[in-house]
Design a protein around this motif. Structure first.
Motif, PDB file in Angstrom:
ATOM      1  N   TYR A 175       2.998   1.239  -3.729  1.00 24.55           N
ATOM      2  CA  TYR A 175       2.307   1.262  -5.018  1.00 24.55           C
ATOM      3  C   TYR A 175       1.000   2.052  -5.049  1.00 24.55           C
ATOM      4  CZ  TYR A 175       5.478  -2.281  -6.942  1.00 24.55           C
ATOM      5  OH  TYR A 175       6.580  -2.948  -7.406  1.00 24.55           O
ATOM      6  N   THR A 176       0.351   2.261  -3.925  1.00 20.46           N
ATOM      7  CA  THR A 176      -0.980   2.876  -3.972  1.00 20.46           C
ATOM      8  C   THR A 176      -0.924   4.391  -3.755  1.00 20.46           C
ATOM      9  OG1 THR A 176      -1.438   2.558  -1.604  1.00 20.46           O
ATOM     10  CG2 THR A 176      -1.997   0.750  -3.098  1.00 20.46           C
ATOM     11  N   MET A 188       0.833  -1.211   0.000  1.00 17.51           N
ATOM     12  CA  MET A 188       0.000   0.000   0.000  1.00 17.51           C
ATOM     13  C   MET A 188       0.862   1.253   0.000  1.00 17.51           C
ATOM     14  SD  MET A 188      -3.114  -1.080   2.569  1.00 17.51           S
ATOM     15  CE  MET A 188      -3.930   0.509   2.327  1.00 17.51           C
ATOM     16  N   SER A 190       2.498   7.922  -4.088  1.00 14.70           N
ATOM     17  CA  SER A 190       2.998   6.606  -3.689  1.00 14.70           C
ATOM     18  C   SER A 190       4.466   6.728  -3.304  1.00 14.70           C
ATOM     19  CB  SER A 190       2.841   5.598  -4.825  1.00 14.70           C
ATOM     20  OG  SER A 190       3.716   5.920  -5.892  1.00 14.70           O
TER      21      SER A 190
END
Length: 428
Positions: A149-150, A146, A280
Motif C-alpha cells: 500500500y505505501t 508497506m 506500491s
C-alpha cells in the motif's frame, strides 16, 4: 530410559523441522518446474534444451543458455521467456506473466509465513511459541502492508520478482506491430531496404519546400516536429535501450524501467484517467497485469473485467493472509490440538499446493484463448507433466530442483509430525 527416548524424539523432530526450514528458504530462489517447446525451426544444435523457461515461486525466468560449440557461438543468450510468449500468442494465448499474478506478488510473504509456522512448531512450550509467532507475524504484516500500500513499496520486494516483471514486459516490438504481424514487419523492412518507402525524411521535405519557395513553412514544421517529440511518450524499446546504455544493473535499475514504462503508458491515457506513479506493489502488480494482457491482444472490453477481478482478489488475499496469521497464533496455543498440526501440516503440503496452482493456471491458459490469435485452436489442457503435442510443437513439462526440495520438506515434516505426536502422547 523413557525420558531419554522422549528427549531423543524431540531432538530428532526439531532437527527434521530445521532441515525443512532451510529447504523452504533455499527453494524460493530455485526453479520449481520447467517447460520447453521443441520444433523443426528450433534445431537442437542451436537450441539443445528447446525454447525453455523456468518457473520459480516469484516469477518466470529464462531457461535458455548461451551456446558455445563449433557450429554455434553466441555472445548473447536468447530471451526464451520472450520467445515463448511470441510463439504462444499466434494461437491466442496470453503472455506467461498474466498467470499467477497475485501468487507471485505475495510469494515472499507466504513463504515467510510458512517459515514462522515451522519456527513455532520447533518450540514446544506454548507460551513462548505464541510470543515468537506473534512477533514474526506482526513483522510480516507490517512488511506486507508497506509493500502493498505505501509509496515505493515495490522496493521492499526481492530483486528476482522485480526482475521477472521487467523481463516479461518483452522487447517492445509489439508496440510497433512488428510481432503482432510479422508480415507487416517484413514488408516494412523490405520497403526500407529497397528505398521505396513512401515516408520522406525531414531533410527531403525541407529541400522540397525550398525548391517550391515555401521556406517559411520550414520553421513552422520544425516547431511542430519539436512539439510532437516532446509530447510523444517513450516507447518500451526506447526505455529499455536507455537502461541498457546507462549500464545500470540490479533492482533499482529494474524499478526505474517499470516506472518509465508506467509513466509512458499513463501519458497515452486521457488526462482525466491518468495515475501518478507511487511504486506500491498494488499499483505495479495490477498495472503490469493489465499491460501483460494487452501486450498482444489489446481488447479493453475483455481486459478491464479481468483486471477488476484480479484487483479484488489481491485485496482479499492481503486481508486473508492477515486473518490467517491471527488465526494461527490463537488456534495453536495448545500442544497436540487439531489446529496445532496446521503448523507442520501446511508447509508439508507445499508440493501439493504448487501442483494445484500450476495445473490450474495451465488450464486457464489453454481455455482463455483470444480470438485475435493468428491461428484458431480449440480450448485445450497444456501438458502438466511429461511430453505433449500442440500444433507442430512438442511440449516438455518436468519438475526442477525446487520441486524436489518441496518433496524433501514433505518427507521431513511427515516424520517430524509422527515423532512429535509420540512425544506429546507419551509426555501426557
Amino acid at each position: 530410559m523413557n525420558d531419554e527416548q522422549q528427549t531423543k524424539r524431540g531432538l530428532v523432530a526439531r532437527g527434521l523441522t530445521i532441515v525443512a526450514l532451510i529447504l523452504i528458504a533455499v527453494l524460493y530462489f530455485q526453479p520449481t518446474w520447467w517447460v520447453a517447446l521443441e520444433a523443426p525451426q528450433y534445431p537442437p544444435e542451436a537450441f539443445p534444451d528447446g525454447v525453455r523457461i523456468n518457473f520459480h515461486t516469484n516469477g518466470v525466468f529464462n531457461g535458455c543458455s548461451a551456446i558455445n560449440s563449433k557450429e554455434v557461438m553466441e555472445t548473447e543468450v536468447l530471451d526464451c521467456v520472450h520467445e515463448m510468449d511470441a510463439i504462444n500468442h499466434f494461437v491466442g494465448m496470453y503472455p506467461i506473466a498474466s498467470g499467477g499474478v497475485v501468487e507471485k506478488g505475495f510469494s515472499q510473504f507466504l513463504f515467510s509465513m510458512l517459515g514462522v509456522m515451522l519456527v513455532g512448531f520447533l518450540i514446544f512450550k506454548s507460551r513462548i511459541r505464541t510470543i515468537v509467532m506473534s512477533v514474526g507475524f506482526v513483522a510480516i504484516g507490517v512488511w506486507m502492508y508497506m509493500s502493498f500500500y505505501t509509496a515505493n513499496g515495490i522496493a521492499l520486494l526481492n530483486s528476482g520478482y522485480v526482475s521477472a516483471l521487467v523481463v516479461s514486459l518483452g522487447h517492445g516490438n509489439e508496440e510497433e506491430g512488428e510481432e503482432l504481424s510479422p508480415i507487416i514487419s517484413k514488408l516494412k523492412e523490405s520497403l526500407m531496404d529497397s528505398g521505396e518507402s513512401s515516408l520522406a525524411t525531414r531533410d527531403e521535405v525541407n529541400d522540397t519546400l525550398e525548391r517550391s519557395g515555401q521556406t517559411e513553412l520550414i520553421g513552422i514544421l520544425a516547431k511542430l516536429h519539436k512539439g510532437s517529440e516532446e509530447a510523444k511518450p517513450k516507447s518500451l524499446k526506447e526505455i529499455l535501450e536507455e537502461a541498457k546504455n546507462k549500464g545500470h544493473r540490479g533492482k533499482e535499475a529494474d524499478i526505474e524501467v517499470l516506472k518509465a514504462s508506467f509513466e509512458a503508458d499513463q501519458a497515452r491515457q486521457p488526462f482525466a484517467t491518468r495515475e501518478q506513479w507511487t511504486g506500491s506493489l498494488q499499483q505495479v502488480m495490477f498495472w503490469h497485469y493489465e499491460k501483460s494482457l494487452g501486450r498482444w491482444f489489446n481488447n479493453q472490453d475483455e481486459i478491464r473485467p479481468l483486471v477488476a477481478t484480479m484487483t479484488t482478489v489481491g485485496t482479499i488475499v492481503f486481508w486473508g493472509v492477515i486473518a490467517a496469521m491471527v488465526f494461527m497464533v490463537v488456534a495453536t496455543v495448545k500442544n497436540g490440538s487439531l489446529f496445532y498440526w496446521l503448523l507442520p501440516g501446511i508447509p508439508a503440503l507445499l508440493p501439493v499446493f504448487f501442483l494445484i496452482e500450476y495445473a490450474g493456471w495451465l488450464w486457464w491458459y489453454g481455455h482463455s484463448l483470444n480470438d485475435m490469435g493468428a491461428f484458431t485452436l480449440k480450448p485445450f489442457m497444456p501438458t502438466v507433466f511429461g511430453q505433449g503435442k500442440v500444433a507442430q510443437f512438442t511440449t516438455l513439462s518436468y519438475p526442477s530442483i525446487g520441486f524436489g526440495m518441496m518433496l524433501g520438506v514433505l518427507v521431513c515434516m511427515l516424520l517430524a509430525m509422527l515423532l512429535r505426536r509420540k512425544h506429546i502422547i507419551e509426555g501426557e
